[in-house]
Write an enzyme that holds these catalytic residues in place. Sequence first.
Site, PDB file in Angstrom:
ATOM      1  CB  ALA A   1      -0.918  -0.006   1.215  1.00 48.05           C
TER       2      ALA A   1
ATOM      3  CG  LEU B   1      -1.579  -9.616 -16.467  1.00 49.77           C
ATOM      4  CD1 LEU B   1      -2.949 -10.220 -16.240  1.00 49.77           C
ATOM      5  CD2 LEU B   1      -1.030 -10.071 -17.808  1.00 49.77           C
ATOM      6  N   GLY B   2       0.001  -5.149 -15.723  1.00 52.24           N
ATOM      7  CA  GLY B   2      -0.048  -3.686 -15.764  1.00 52.24           C
ATOM      8  C   GLY B   2       1.222  -3.063 -16.313  1.00 52.24           C
TER       9      GLY B   2
ATOM     10  CG  HIS C   1       5.171 -11.911 -12.473  1.00 52.13           C
ATOM     11  ND1 HIS C   1       3.945 -11.541 -11.992  1.00 52.13           N
ATOM     12  CD2 HIS C   1       6.056 -11.680 -11.456  1.00 52.13           C
ATOM     13  CE1 HIS C   1       4.075 -11.106 -10.740  1.00 52.13           C
ATOM     14  NE2 HIS C   1       5.349 -11.188 -10.401  1.00 52.13           N
TER      15      HIS C   1
ATOM     16  CE  LYS D   1      13.848 -12.707  -5.186  1.00 49.64           C
ATOM     17  NZ  LYS D   1      13.794 -11.301  -5.593  1.00 49.64           N
TER      18      LYS D   1
END
Length: 791
Positions: free
Chosen positions: A39, A207-208, A268, A361
């Site tokens: 957030a 997807l954004g 993803h 990573k």
Amino acid sequence: KMLGRVLCTVLFMGALPSLAELAQGHISVVLLGATGDLAKKYLWQGLFQLYMDQVSSGHSFTFHGAALTAPERGQRLMFDVLKKLACPPDEPPNRCAVLKDQFLKLSQYHQLKTAENYTALNREIETLLRQEGLQEAGRIFYFSVPPFAYTEIARHINSSCRPPAGAWLRVVLEKPFGHDLRSAQQLAAELQSFFREEEMYRVDHYLGKQAVAHILPFRDQNRQFLDPIWNRHHVERVEIVLKETLDAKGRTSFYEQYGVIRDVLQNHLTEALMFLTMELPGNVSRAEEVLQNKLQAFQSLRRLEKGSAVLGQYQAYASQVQEELQKPQGYISTTPTFAGVLIHSDSPRWEGVPFLLASGKALDERVGYVRVLFKNRAYCVQSEALRDAGHSRCAAKQIIFHIGHGALHAPALLVSRNLFRPVMPKGSWREAETRSDLRLFGQALSDYYVYSPAKEREAYSLLISNIYHGRKDFFITTENLLASWAFWTPLLDSISHRPPRLYPGGVQNQHLLDFEMVGGEVAFAVAEPAALLDPSPQMPGDYKTIQSTFRQSPLVSAWADDLVAQLAADMEEAASRAVARRGQFHLALSGGSSPVVLFQRLARHHYAFPWQHTHVWLVDERCVPLTDAESNFFSLHKHLLQSVRVPYFNLHPMPVHLNRRLCVEEDRGAELYAQEIAALVANASFDLVLLGLGTDGHTASLFPHSEHGLEGARAVVLTESPVKPHQRMSFSLALINKARQVSVLVLGKGKHDITTLVSRVGRQPRKWPISGVSPSSGQLVWYVDYEALLG
């Protein structure tokens, strides 16, 4: 009236046309986990962007931050975040200041801990709307909380906080959506008991990402160029990659549960894969068509095997786990922090094209991209030094959706100049100036048409906008989620105890993680240095295949992969001998799950198998249409026949579907199959019959106490299975025992008990049908893996 004062101020600034246009109703946005990291970093900024974009839309808004934190502290934490919200650079400062001030006034904090708290929130929203005289348009509940909290929150919303009839509800869920297929099914079932499918928006923030979100529009707008070349005849390979320089420090509790495949590849990278491989709908703006075509693309993916992946783990990971999770000294983790996976689609468009997905990573760079590399059939006579590289037919031809970071530091779309000049939407994408000093995938940037977004947008801002607009195609439906887990779970199960290759991290990795495609599988390209090898217990590969006897017949036993490889090699040798002697090879194959790995092995590794001279028969079949996924022939076709060249007239499916009905005695299907065998197979003696072993001792579709097939001379019989689909057609023991060779394949720990029992019993076919297999003039060979043999 607070909301009215806010609207008047915004009207005064010219943000709204008139109060008369505020006719679309009020939207309440509830952010659960309002003081959490996600957030703070993205969601409040995304909601503020939504407010800036939609303040003139005709909707009014209130924003409710919620968490378990006590009201006073929660309010302070939330407003510390809100005060730091920023406007885009192109926003006029005066308008930005007003909108930010109003956004803060429209935002309030709630402690949502009990059913009473949710009831109070609902009452507050209803009171506000009544006081302001507003109609309710809908409510958005954004779950920025761990998945274990979903069910309780969903129950409270459903019972106490739903909007009234006529207003919509949109519930936004963050990953992880389960750990495997079973847990995803359980979570989905729990949520479906509270919310309808159209109310749920599962977020995959990839997807954004602007480059990912533009894959489908790009394909749609460039159909004229792509239609001829977007297929297996022209595409050499596709790479979908996300590399990170950071390690998992501080996140090892999450990473130990999930690892890189669950964290990145299953969601993803798989979503990007679907946008590339799905068939384009007639209208890419129709969410239902897009989602349906995505599901069909999932169903075309070939099953992943253990050899479909290479795994790595950076060296410092184990010590980080020990420190953060208080594991004992010497604790060994098999969690992969790097994975490369080879995926194939069996769709007509993509059959044979390798799709490489890779992520990890502690790698050498941070970058994400989707690269489509096209085959190059040209030969250029002119020397390379004299060619115009940008237009030379011999230069690489590729399309790159550059997701971010890397050499370009931003999202971009690149198309080789020798391919075509793409059509791009004016206003949202612009042609970028290319730097002569930059190279990408072996080519100067000037060799590409390069486009970048006219306005960069953070992924969550774009997704929150799509939630507001109800664009379901930017989110994961339950059906597609379960299809993804059904695809990935078998691989995850097969590699759960495989030691990953250790790598030092960063630029020191050099070529250690390079991998290559070998015979439909992937393997690391260079040997692992001895210094990096981790001492571990003896692994399956250290054992040698052994031979002895089982029920007085030859036994071949090894670990499953080696055993299947041996059986496939033996089958090829038997086929070659039969063709050399008699000109043809009659092979009868059983159904079930065990032969699938064998079928795939034959399809991918045995190119010398004499398929042109092989007749393929079914030992047994379920009484379903041949196009049904339950059909043994369907499975055989999917995993073997569509990949090899067996003449059509050499395929002999069992006639279970006659006169538009299934396995009816008077249709004489069993008799017809027996007649076909008698006409084509000399003495009805097959060259090789492949059987399995059920946990109840059945083989083929001959079950304990079957009325037909265990005794007597009939060659093909109808039988009854204790499990659905009950009706079956099967070879009888009499026909099986005429074969020149019978091979019985037994795999897995689940078969250990029956294997042990069968090793001790005599010939009792009515009780244990497998015990009746004894070729009268041929050979019986048992292929039993160590798990089935030893437990």
